[in-house]
Structure formats: C-alpha cells, structure tokens
Design a protein around this motif. Structure first.
Motif, PDB file in Angstrom:
ATOM      1  N   THR A 215      18.767  10.920   3.400  1.00  0.00           N
ATOM      2  CA  THR A 215      17.890  10.157   2.516  1.00  0.00           C
ATOM      3  C   THR A 215      16.862   9.372   3.324  1.00  0.00           C
ATOM      4  N   VAL A 216      15.602   9.579   2.991  1.00  0.00           N
ATOM      5  CA  VAL A 216      14.530   8.807   3.618  1.00  0.00           C
ATOM      6  C   VAL A 216      14.428   7.456   2.934  1.00  0.00           C
ATOM      7  N   GLN A 217      14.438   6.401   3.750  1.00  0.00           N
ATOM      8  CA  GLN A 217      14.242   5.041   3.257  1.00  0.00           C
ATOM      9  C   GLN A 217      12.872   4.572   3.747  1.00  0.00           C
ATOM     10  N   ALA A 218      11.953   4.343   2.814  1.00  0.00           N
ATOM     11  CA  ALA A 218      10.566   4.031   3.156  1.00  0.00           C
ATOM     12  C   ALA A 218      10.374   2.539   3.380  1.00  0.00           C
ATOM     13  N   TRP A 219      10.088   2.161   4.644  1.00  0.00           N
ATOM     14  CA  TRP A 219       9.818   0.751   4.914  1.00  0.00           C
ATOM     15  C   TRP A 219       8.314   0.495   4.958  1.00  0.00           C
ATOM     16  N   SER A 220       7.940  -0.765   4.767  1.00  0.00           N
ATOM     17  CA  SER A 220       6.525  -1.167   4.633  1.00  0.00           C
ATOM     18  C   SER A 220       5.807  -0.326   3.578  1.00  0.00           C
ATOM     19  N   PRO A 221       6.344  -0.252   2.360  1.00  0.00           N
ATOM     20  CA  PRO A 221       5.765   0.623   1.335  1.00  0.00           C
ATOM     21  C   PRO A 221       4.425   0.160   0.793  1.00  0.00           C
ATOM     22  N   PHE A 222       4.003  -1.070   1.124  1.00  0.00           N
ATOM     23  CA  PHE A 222       2.719  -1.582   0.641  1.00  0.00           C
ATOM     24  C   PHE A 222       1.760  -1.902   1.781  1.00  0.00           C
ATOM     25  N   GLN A 223       2.180  -1.610   3.014  1.00  0.00           N
ATOM     26  CA  GLN A 223       1.328  -1.875   4.162  1.00  0.00           C
ATOM     27  C   GLN A 223       0.258  -0.796   4.302  1.00  0.00           C
ATOM     28  N   ALA A 224      -0.955  -1.229   4.651  1.00  0.00           N
ATOM     29  CA  ALA A 224      -2.042  -0.277   4.858  1.00  0.00           C
ATOM     30  C   ALA A 224      -1.796   0.568   6.102  1.00  0.00           C
ATOM     31  N   GLY A 225      -1.223  -0.037   7.121  1.00  0.00           N
ATOM     32  CA  GLY A 225      -0.931   0.672   8.362  1.00  0.00           C
ATOM     33  C   GLY A 225       0.290   0.073   9.000  1.00  0.00           C
ATOM     34  N   PHE A 226       0.191  -0.259  10.290  1.00  0.00           N
ATOM     35  CA  PHE A 226       1.335  -0.840  10.993  1.00  0.00           C
ATOM     36  C   PHE A 226       1.172  -2.353  11.043  1.00  0.00           C
ATOM     37  N   PHE A 227       1.724  -3.030  10.038  1.00  0.00           N
ATOM     38  CA  PHE A 227       1.687  -4.488   9.956  1.00  0.00           C
ATOM     39  C   PHE A 227       0.268  -5.053  10.046  1.00  0.00           C
ATOM     40  N   ASN A 228      -0.687  -4.414   9.363  1.00  0.00           N
ATOM     41  CA  ASN A 228      -2.058  -4.935   9.373  1.00  0.00           C
ATOM     42  C   ASN A 228      -2.544  -5.248   7.964  1.00  0.00           C
ATOM     43  N   GLY A 229      -1.634  -5.692   7.125  1.00  0.00           N
ATOM     44  CA  GLY A 229      -2.016  -6.115   5.786  1.00  0.00           C
ATOM     45  C   GLY A 229      -1.699  -5.067   4.730  1.00  0.00           C
ATOM     46  N   VAL A 230      -1.587  -5.539   3.493  1.00  0.00           N
ATOM     47  CA  VAL A 230      -1.273  -4.630   2.393  1.00  0.00           C
ATOM     48  C   VAL A 230      -2.545  -4.000   1.857  1.00  0.00           C
ATOM     49  N   LEU A 232      -2.816  -3.176  -1.427  1.00  0.00           N
ATOM     50  CA  LEU A 232      -3.004  -3.640  -2.802  1.00  0.00           C
ATOM     51  C   LEU A 232      -4.016  -4.784  -2.836  1.00  0.00           C
ATOM     52  N   GLY A 233      -5.105  -4.588  -3.569  1.00  0.00           N
ATOM     53  CA  GLY A 233      -6.143  -5.597  -3.680  1.00  0.00           C
ATOM     54  C   GLY A 233      -7.058  -5.697  -2.479  1.00  0.00           C
ATOM     55  N   SER A 234      -6.858  -4.849  -1.479  1.00  0.00           N
ATOM     56  CA  SER A 234      -7.673  -4.915  -0.272  1.00  0.00           C
ATOM     57  C   SER A 234      -9.056  -4.312  -0.514  1.00  0.00           C
ATOM     58  N   PRO A 235     -10.122  -4.987  -0.047  1.00  0.00           N
ATOM     59  CA  PRO A 235     -11.469  -4.430  -0.188  1.00  0.00           C
ATOM     60  C   PRO A 235     -11.678  -3.170   0.641  1.00  0.00           C
ATOM     61  N   ASP A 236     -10.746  -2.882   1.553  1.00  0.00           N
ATOM     62  CA  ASP A 236     -10.843  -1.665   2.359  1.00  0.00           C
ATOM     63  C   ASP A 236     -10.465  -0.414   1.569  1.00  0.00           C
ATOM     64  N   TYR A 237      -9.824  -0.604   0.403  1.00  0.00           N
ATOM     65  CA  TYR A 237      -9.368   0.536  -0.405  1.00  0.00           C
ATOM     66  C   TYR A 237      -9.823   0.380  -1.859  1.00  0.00           C
ATOM     67  N   PRO A 238     -11.122   0.308  -2.099  1.00  0.00           N
ATOM     68  CA  PRO A 238     -11.593   0.072  -3.471  1.00  0.00           C
ATOM     69  C   PRO A 238     -11.263   1.208  -4.431  1.00  0.00           C
ATOM     70  N   GLU A 239     -11.400   2.446  -3.979  1.00  0.00           N
ATOM     71  CA  GLU A 239     -11.149   3.580  -4.863  1.00  0.00           C
ATOM     72  C   GLU A 239      -9.660   3.695  -5.189  1.00  0.00           C
ATOM     73  N   LEU A 240      -8.830   3.510  -4.177  1.00  0.00           N
ATOM     74  CA  LEU A 240      -7.385   3.561  -4.398  1.00  0.00           C
ATOM     75  C   LEU A 240      -6.956   2.466  -5.358  1.00  0.00           C
ATOM     76  N   ASN A 241      -7.441   1.255  -5.165  1.00  0.00           N
ATOM     77  CA  ASN A 241      -7.038   0.153  -6.037  1.00  0.00           C
ATOM     78  C   ASN A 241      -7.542   0.331  -7.458  1.00  0.00           C
ATOM     79  N   ALA A 242      -8.693   0.954  -7.612  1.00  0.00           N
ATOM     80  CA  ALA A 242      -9.175   1.249  -8.964  1.00  0.00           C
ATOM     81  C   ALA A 242      -8.244   2.238  -9.652  1.00  0.00           C
ATOM     82  N   THR A 243      -7.784   3.225  -8.889  1.00  0.00           N
ATOM     83  CA  THR A 243      -6.833   4.205  -9.429  1.00  0.00           C
ATOM     84  C   THR A 243      -5.514   3.524  -9.793  1.00  0.00           C
ATOM     85  N   ILE A 244      -5.013   2.698  -8.888  1.00  0.00           N
ATOM     86  CA  ILE A 244      -3.749   2.001  -9.134  1.00  0.00           C
ATOM     87  C   ILE A 244      -3.862   1.095 -10.355  1.00  0.00           C
TER      88      ILE A 244
END
Length: 310
Positions: A215-230, A232-244
C-alpha cells in the motif's frame, strides 16, 4: 470514510491517515481535539516516527501524554511509527541494534505494548538485509511489531530487503500530490521523445507496489513540491486552483477534499497522510475519501497541475 483491509495484515484501515510530526508544542487539549476531529471523521490510523519532535521520540511522547489511552481505546486505533533516521548525524541506520533500540524507545514513548506497523524511514545505503530480517523476526516473535513496511523505497531496494525478510512489506510511504506526481507522470508520458516528463524518475515504484500488494501512503499530499508551500490557493497554480474550486462546488466539499480525492481516486487504493494540525483542515481533507472524481476530472486536475496528457 472509505476503509479496506490492508494487504498482508488483518487490519481494517481508512484511506486517510493523520500524521503527527508537528504536535510537539501542542497542549494536551489541542492534541486531543485534533485526534477527536480525526476520529469523528473516520480516521483511526495515526502516523509517527522516532525522529518527530524536538527530542527523540518527542511527538510519540506528546501523543501518549495527551491521550492517556486505555487498553480498549488503544485497540480501536492503528499506530504506525518509523525507524532508521539518525538526525544528529545526519545519516541512516538499518542495523539490527538501531532498529531494536528505536522500537523499544517508541513503545515506551507511546505507552503501548505493540506497534501495528513499523516503517523503515528512508533508504539506508549501508543496509544489511540479514540484519533487518533478524530485527524484524525478533520484534514479530515478541509481539512488539505486528507488520512492517518502508518509506521512500524503490522497487530494487524493497527486493533487496525481501531477499532476507520473511514478513510481507505492507506499505511504502512516498511523497505524492497532484503537483508532485513523478509516481504517475512518467507512465502517462512514456516513450514521448523530447518531453521532460517522459524521463523516468521513479523506477516504476507505483506499479511495483500494486503488483506486490504494497500500500502506497502519500505524504505531503498538498505540497507543491518538497516542503516549498502548498498548491491550494497558490498564485503559482491558478488553473489548477480554478479546477479544484469548480469541483469543490460540484461535490459540495472544501477544496482540500478535492486534493485528497485526487489521490484516493487512484485504483492503487492509496492512503493519504495528512500533516496538518488544524482540526478544520483535517475534517475537510477527510471528506475527500468519498469523492468519486470521474476519469475526466482526475485527468483535468493532473493536466492543470502542469503535466502533459498526450
């Protein structure tokens, strides 16, 4: 909350897990509120590690002090912890002596007679599989650890362990979110010339785990990368957040639930490991367990996260 029998065990587990690496400075009441919120949402699986906290076994101790679990309460939950990181080094140690010492420390810190699942915490380049097997055999025979797994391991590293270890490897805890998805991205773009996404960076880990009932256990499921912020709501991912946001409105859940659902929708039957200590976010994320994203919606999130869908 969706549950399933964890392959290789007799445990019935939820597909959302509460990670407790950030509770060291929380009060008893804050810890109890966090855990109660999780339990009310159907989360009965709690993830620890010996190195979590300001001191060795710090968060395990904080959990036990706050919760004061009775024997019947202990039986109602799954406690998972990890061993193998020596942060004072820093280095990794999968020796027999270190594994045994770490587990004994975790048992004392958690105030329990047994650990449901022990994970080897990141790969040790100097691992001796026979030493791991010796430790696992001793811990299993004594009833101190009931099941075993790994964290951040490749198929080859797991196969090396399995050469000596007799117990099934039941879990592999790996970083995964819709914006950090090398586990799935390379497979989608396999054999596409000149596309960075087609370069293999994960050695077929996800398919290997599915083939071997790990079983794969997914850690940092809301992190954009490696501990560099989430993301969700990030201006770096406008299209993704609009979809979400659109999907959140459709399914009448918070955005964090859609981020959870992107992982739980995958047929590998993964577990999502939450790292937040905010009870509202725990409750919101847990709602994603039951969100039935369509294939089109799943791929739309993947595409708007920046991945190529040929």
């Amino acid at each position: 909350m969706k549950t399933f029998t964890l392959p290789g065990t007799e445990l019935t587990v939820p597909n959302v897990v509460l990670g407790l690496m950030r509770i060291q400075e929380k009060t008893d009441e804050e810890v109890r509120t966090l855990v109660k919120t999780a339990r009310d949402a159907g989360i009965s699986f709690f993830d620890h590690a010996d190195v979590y906290g300001s001191a060795l076994h710090g968060c395990e101790t904080r959990f036990a002090e706050a919760m004061q679990l009775t024997s019947s309460e202990r039986e109602q939950i799954v406690l998972q912890t990890k061993a193998g990181i020596v942060r004072e080094g820093p280095y990794f140690d999968f020796s027999y002596e270190h594994i045994i010492e770490s587990v004994e420390g975790s048992l004392a810190a958690l105030g329990t007679d047994y650990i449901d699942i022990l994970l080897l915490h990141r790969p040790d380049a100097l691992v001796e599989p026979d030493e791991v097997a010796r430790a696992f055999d001793e811990l299993s025979a004594a009833g101190k650890v009931r099941s075993f797994g790994v964290s951040n391991h490749t198929p080859g590293q797991i196969e090396l362990l399995r050469k000596s270890v007799s117990q099934p490897i039941v879990a592999n805890q790996l970083q995964l979110s819709v914006t950090h998805a090398p586990l799935v991205a390379q497979g989608v773009a396999a054999n596409m010339q000149g596309l960075d996404q087609s370069i293999s960076r994960d050695s077929g880990t996800l398919d290997y785990c599915r083939l071997n009932d790990i079983t794969v256990q997914a850690w940092s499921p809301f992190q954009a990368g490696f501990f560099n912020g989430v993301f969700l709501g990030s201006p770096d991912y406008p299209e993704l957040n609009a979809t979400i946001d659109r999907l959140a409105a459709k399914y009448d859940v918070p955005a964090i639930a859609i981020a959870t659902a992107w992982i739980t929708r995958h047929p590998a039957q993964m577990q999502v490991v939450l790292g937040t200590t905010n009870p509202d976010r725990v409750a919101g994320a847990a709602l994603g367990s039951d969100v039935p994203l369509t294939r089109a919606e799943w791929y739309e999130m993947f595409r708007t996260a920046g991945y190529r869908v040929p």
